[in-house]
Enzyme design. Sequence first.
Site, PDB file in Angstrom:
ATOM      1  CD  GLU A   1      -0.178   6.888   5.926  1.00  0.00           C
ATOM      2  OE1 GLU A   1       0.863   6.968   6.612  1.00  0.00           O
ATOM      3  OE2 GLU A   1      -0.590   5.818   5.424  1.00  0.00           O
TER       4      GLU A   1
ATOM      5  CB  CYS B   1      -2.997  -0.052  -2.661  1.00  0.00           C
ATOM      6  SG  CYS B   1      -3.058   1.555  -3.474  1.00  0.00           S
TER       7      CYS B   1
ATOM      8  CG  HIS C   1      -5.018   4.966   4.050  1.00  0.00           C
ATOM      9  ND1 HIS C   1      -4.437   4.456   2.909  1.00  0.00           N
ATOM     10  CD2 HIS C   1      -3.998   5.450   4.813  1.00  0.00           C
ATOM     11  CE1 HIS C   1      -3.125   4.641   2.980  1.00  0.00           C
ATOM     12  NE2 HIS C   1      -2.830   5.239   4.128  1.00  0.00           N
TER      13      HIS C   1
ATOM     14  CB  CYS D   1      -9.366   4.318   0.065  1.00  0.00           C
ATOM     15  SG  CYS D   1      -7.732   4.774   0.704  1.00  0.00           S
TER      16      CYS D   1
ATOM     17  CG  ASP E   1      -1.795   1.195   1.370  1.00  0.00           C
ATOM     18  OD1 ASP E   1      -2.420   1.543   0.355  1.00  0.00           O
ATOM     19  OD2 ASP E   1      -1.861   1.816   2.448  1.00  0.00           O
ATOM     20  CB  SER E   2       0.316   4.817  -0.496  1.00  0.00           C
ATOM     21  OG  SER E   2      -0.866   4.959   0.275  1.00  0.00           O
TER      22      SER E   2
HETATM   23  N1  DGL Z   1      -4.765   3.002   0.571  1.00  0.00           N
HETATM   24  C1  DGL Z   1      -4.694   3.219  -0.836  1.00  0.00           C
HETATM   25  C2  DGL Z   1      -5.975   2.872  -1.527  1.00  0.00           C
HETATM   26  O1  DGL Z   1      -6.585   1.901  -1.129  1.00  0.00           O
HETATM   27  C3  DGL Z   1      -3.983   4.466  -1.316  1.00  0.00           C
HETATM   28  C4  DGL Z   1      -4.296   5.752  -0.647  1.00  0.00           C
HETATM   29  C5  DGL Z   1      -3.415   6.882  -1.145  1.00  0.00           C
HETATM   30  O2  DGL Z   1      -2.189   6.788  -1.014  1.00  0.00           O
HETATM   31  O3  DGL Z   1      -3.956   7.879  -1.678  1.00  0.00           O
HETATM   32  O4  DGL Z   1      -6.387   3.468  -2.472  1.00  0.00           O
END
Ligand code: DGL
Length: 281
Positions: free
Chosen positions: A161, A84, A195, A193, A21-22
């Site tokens: 984050e 992600c 996150h 997402c 993931d990011s």
């Molecule tokens: N958590 C990621 C997703 O599911 C990426 C979020 C990001 O870095 O913008 O899209």
Amino acid sequence: MNHGLNHRLLTTRPAPIGIFDSGVGGLTVLREIYRQLPNESVLYFGDTARLPYGSRSPEEILYFVRQILTWMAEQGVKMVMMACNTSSALALDQVQGEFPFPVLGLIRPGAQAAALRGKRIGVIATQATVNSQAYTNAIQEISPTCQVWEVGCPKFVPIVEQNQIKAPHAHQTAATYLRSLIAANIDTLVYGCTHYPHLAPVLTSILPSTMQYVDPAVSMVAAAAQELDALGLRSSVPAWSTEFYVSGSAADFKRLAVQWLGHQPKVSQIRLPELAVQPQS
Ligand code: DGL
């Protein structure tokens, strides 16, 4: 420094599943792996030096994903799950078949779960994922009578984050993003997402109590379990503890991740030049 490969070869540990993931969004996928696949060892990569992915172009995202998968191939993974949605929406189709292991994404499993559950489906996601319309297309391909509303929520990843989930502005931001979905009278919300499940307490406090929630990680991990069985790759020995690698600060990731993991993870930084691969022309 990355000593993962040598260490693994020396100790002949079973091949891990790679997830990336990011940042800390992938921890919501890791949680599902721990629940559904407790014997699987996991190699986690967080591309924290380059987050957020959601404001990146499709070309950048594809380039990052190829770099990460190349690095994971060098680590000897037996499967990769994209933890992600942005990478799944923008790069899965292109990279599938380019690597000697299965690569799974979140969009189709998430769309399947959503189409089974609701008729009026809201998707909250990064702007890149929303722009791709990947969820709308996948849901309507499965169930053409479903209506889908997608909302980009670019402020959510920084909130997670920067560990501001409990700050008042997290609630206000969520209320603003959810307004159009409440007005559309959705019956189902997809966490588009990885996150965003971290924000579940905030989101559920705003949305009607009848709302159904879809976390695509649940279905992706279930699909991964089936694929591991089909390929005879499922681990029958206990997992070794998850190894975390990040492109940014290991200390920052450790500090943030501990609240969801419940323990101090072992985190190593990989310098980006070590993710050596040429840009695709
Ligand atoms: N958590 C990621 C997703 O599911 C990426 C979020 C990001 O870095 O913008 O899209």
